[in-house]
Motif scaffolding. Sequence first.
Motif, PDB file in Angstrom:
ATOM      1  N   VAL A  48     -19.278   3.444  -4.947  1.00 27.34           N
ATOM      2  CA  VAL A  48     -18.728   4.644  -5.572  1.00 27.34           C
ATOM      3  C   VAL A  48     -17.418   5.008  -4.880  1.00 27.34           C
ATOM      4  CG1 VAL A  48     -19.079   7.084  -6.082  1.00 27.34           C
ATOM      5  CG2 VAL A  48     -21.014   5.487  -6.226  1.00 27.34           C
ATOM      6  N   ALA A  49     -17.488   5.214  -3.571  1.00 26.94           N
ATOM      7  CA  ALA A  49     -16.294   5.590  -2.812  1.00 26.94           C
ATOM      8  C   ALA A  49     -16.545   5.358  -1.336  1.00 26.94           C
ATOM      9  CB  ALA A  49     -15.926   7.047  -3.058  1.00 26.94           C
ATOM     10  N   THR A  50     -15.486   5.024  -0.593  1.00 33.03           N
ATOM     11  CA  THR A  50     -15.596   4.855   0.847  1.00 33.03           C
ATOM     12  C   THR A  50     -14.407   5.517   1.533  1.00 33.03           C
ATOM     13  OG1 THR A  50     -14.450   2.729   0.822  1.00 33.03           O
ATOM     14  CG2 THR A  50     -16.859   2.669   0.681  1.00 33.03           C
ATOM     15  N   ILE A  51     -14.593   5.809   2.808  1.00 32.66           N
ATOM     16  CA  ILE A  51     -13.525   6.372   3.627  1.00 32.66           C
ATOM     17  C   ILE A  51     -13.651   5.799   5.026  1.00 32.66           C
ATOM     18  CG2 ILE A  51     -14.887   8.420   4.235  1.00 32.66           C
ATOM     19  CD1 ILE A  51     -12.194  10.004   4.092  1.00 32.66           C
ATOM     20  N   THR A  52     -12.521   5.414   5.608  1.00 37.28           N
ATOM     21  CA  THR A  52     -12.543   4.845   6.944  1.00 37.28           C
ATOM     22  C   THR A  52     -12.419   5.944   7.999  1.00 37.28           C
ATOM     23  OG1 THR A  52     -10.159   4.577   7.175  1.00 37.28           O
ATOM     24  CG2 THR A  52     -11.352   2.835   6.006  1.00 37.28           C
ATOM     25  N   ASN A  53     -12.569   5.552   9.254  1.00 33.51           N
ATOM     26  CA  ASN A  53     -12.493   6.522  10.335  1.00 33.51           C
ATOM     27  C   ASN A  53     -11.091   7.141  10.437  1.00 33.51           C
ATOM     28  OD1 ASN A  53     -12.157   3.640  11.341  1.00 33.51           O
ATOM     29  ND2 ASN A  53     -11.193   4.766  12.982  1.00 33.51           N
ATOM     30  N   VAL A  54     -10.090   6.484   9.880  1.00 33.79           N
ATOM     31  CA  VAL A  54      -8.733   7.040   9.913  1.00 33.79           C
ATOM     32  C   VAL A  54      -8.343   7.656   8.571  1.00 33.79           C
ATOM     33  CG1 VAL A  54      -7.910   5.575  11.776  1.00 33.79           C
ATOM     34  CG2 VAL A  54      -7.691   4.810   9.399  1.00 33.79           C
ATOM     35  N   GLY A  55      -9.300   7.708   7.636  1.00 29.85           N
ATOM     36  CA  GLY A  55      -9.073   8.454   6.415  1.00 29.85           C
ATOM     37  C   GLY A  55      -8.633   7.675   5.196  1.00 29.85           C
ATOM     38  N   PHE A  56      -8.584   6.355   5.271  1.00 32.23           N
ATOM     39  CA  PHE A  56      -8.253   5.598   4.072  1.00 32.23           C
ATOM     40  C   PHE A  56      -9.434   5.639   3.105  1.00 32.23           C
ATOM     41  CE2 PHE A  56      -4.244   4.356   5.375  1.00 32.23           C
ATOM     42  CZ  PHE A  56      -4.245   3.760   6.611  1.00 32.23           C
ATOM     43  N   THR A  57      -9.143   5.852   1.831  1.00 28.45           N
ATOM     44  CA  THR A  57     -10.195   5.969   0.838  1.00 28.45           C
ATOM     45  C   THR A  57     -10.112   4.866  -0.208  1.00 28.45           C
ATOM     46  OG1 THR A  57      -8.844   7.473  -0.509  1.00 28.45           O
ATOM     47  CG2 THR A  57     -10.347   8.470   1.090  1.00 28.45           C
ATOM     48  N   ASN A  58     -11.239   4.618  -0.839  1.00 29.91           N
ATOM     49  CA  ASN A  58     -11.336   3.621  -1.898  1.00 29.91           C
ATOM     50  C   ASN A  58     -12.344   4.136  -2.915  1.00 29.91           C
ATOM     51  OD1 ASN A  58     -10.979   1.087  -3.239  1.00 29.91           O
ATOM     52  ND2 ASN A  58     -12.935   0.422  -2.397  1.00 29.91           N
ATOM     53  N   TYR A  59     -12.012   4.009  -4.203  1.00 28.78           N
ATOM     54  CA  TYR A  59     -12.882   4.523  -5.252  1.00 28.78           C
ATOM     55  C   TYR A  59     -13.152   3.457  -6.303  1.00 28.78           C
ATOM     56  CZ  TYR A  59     -11.746   9.222  -3.559  1.00 28.78           C
ATOM     57  OH  TYR A  59     -11.591  10.351  -2.795  1.00 28.78           O
ATOM     58  N   ALA A  60     -14.335   3.534  -6.895  1.00 27.28           N
ATOM     59  CA  ALA A  60     -14.603   2.737  -8.082  1.00 27.28           C
ATOM     60  C   ALA A  60     -13.767   3.284  -9.230  1.00 27.28           C
ATOM     61  CB  ALA A  60     -16.086   2.812  -8.447  1.00 27.28           C
ATOM     62  N   ALA A  61     -13.337   2.404 -10.113  1.00 32.34           N
ATOM     63  CA  ALA A  61     -12.497   2.828 -11.232  1.00 32.34           C
ATOM     64  C   ALA A  61     -13.198   3.876 -12.100  1.00 32.34           C
ATOM     65  CB  ALA A  61     -12.108   1.612 -12.071  1.00 32.34           C
ATOM     66  N   SER A  62     -14.507   3.760 -12.190  1.00 29.89           N
ATOM     67  CA  SER A  62     -15.270   4.652 -13.068  1.00 29.89           C
ATOM     68  C   SER A  62     -15.326   6.100 -12.574  1.00 29.89           C
ATOM     69  CB  SER A  62     -16.691   4.120 -13.249  1.00 29.89           C
ATOM     70  OG  SER A  62     -17.352   4.030 -11.997  1.00 29.89           O
TER      71      SER A  62
END
Length: 116
Positions: A48-62
């Motif tokens: 669904v979504a992730t965030i790294t310890n330094v704040g980078f985020t990643n999301y599913a397109a949906s």
Amino acid sequence: QVQLVESGGGLVQPGGSLRLSCAASGSIFSIYTMGWYRQAPGKQRELVATITNVGFTNYAASVKGRFTISKGSAKNTVYLQMNSLKPEDTAVYYCNYETGRGLIYWGQGTQVTVSS
């Protein structure tokens, strides 16, 4: 070992909002990624979504543009703000913690149901 405690799931009408929380405890690492995955009945678990310890985020397109992942002021806490929820968002949502060395931990899951 890392323990993950999730909260915030429930039943909401289409178009509504929910916020999920996940708190990590135990052997916390300085380099990590925390996030949320979900699994609907009969389907594979998906990111669904992730965030790294330094704040980078990643999301599913949906979910991009509807969901927001963020880190809390308390160390090792992550939130998932879910807006404009749709019936297809119905699933068990799992908190995930991955260390820089590839160790992966999962929470017990929290049910999100979007239905009128």
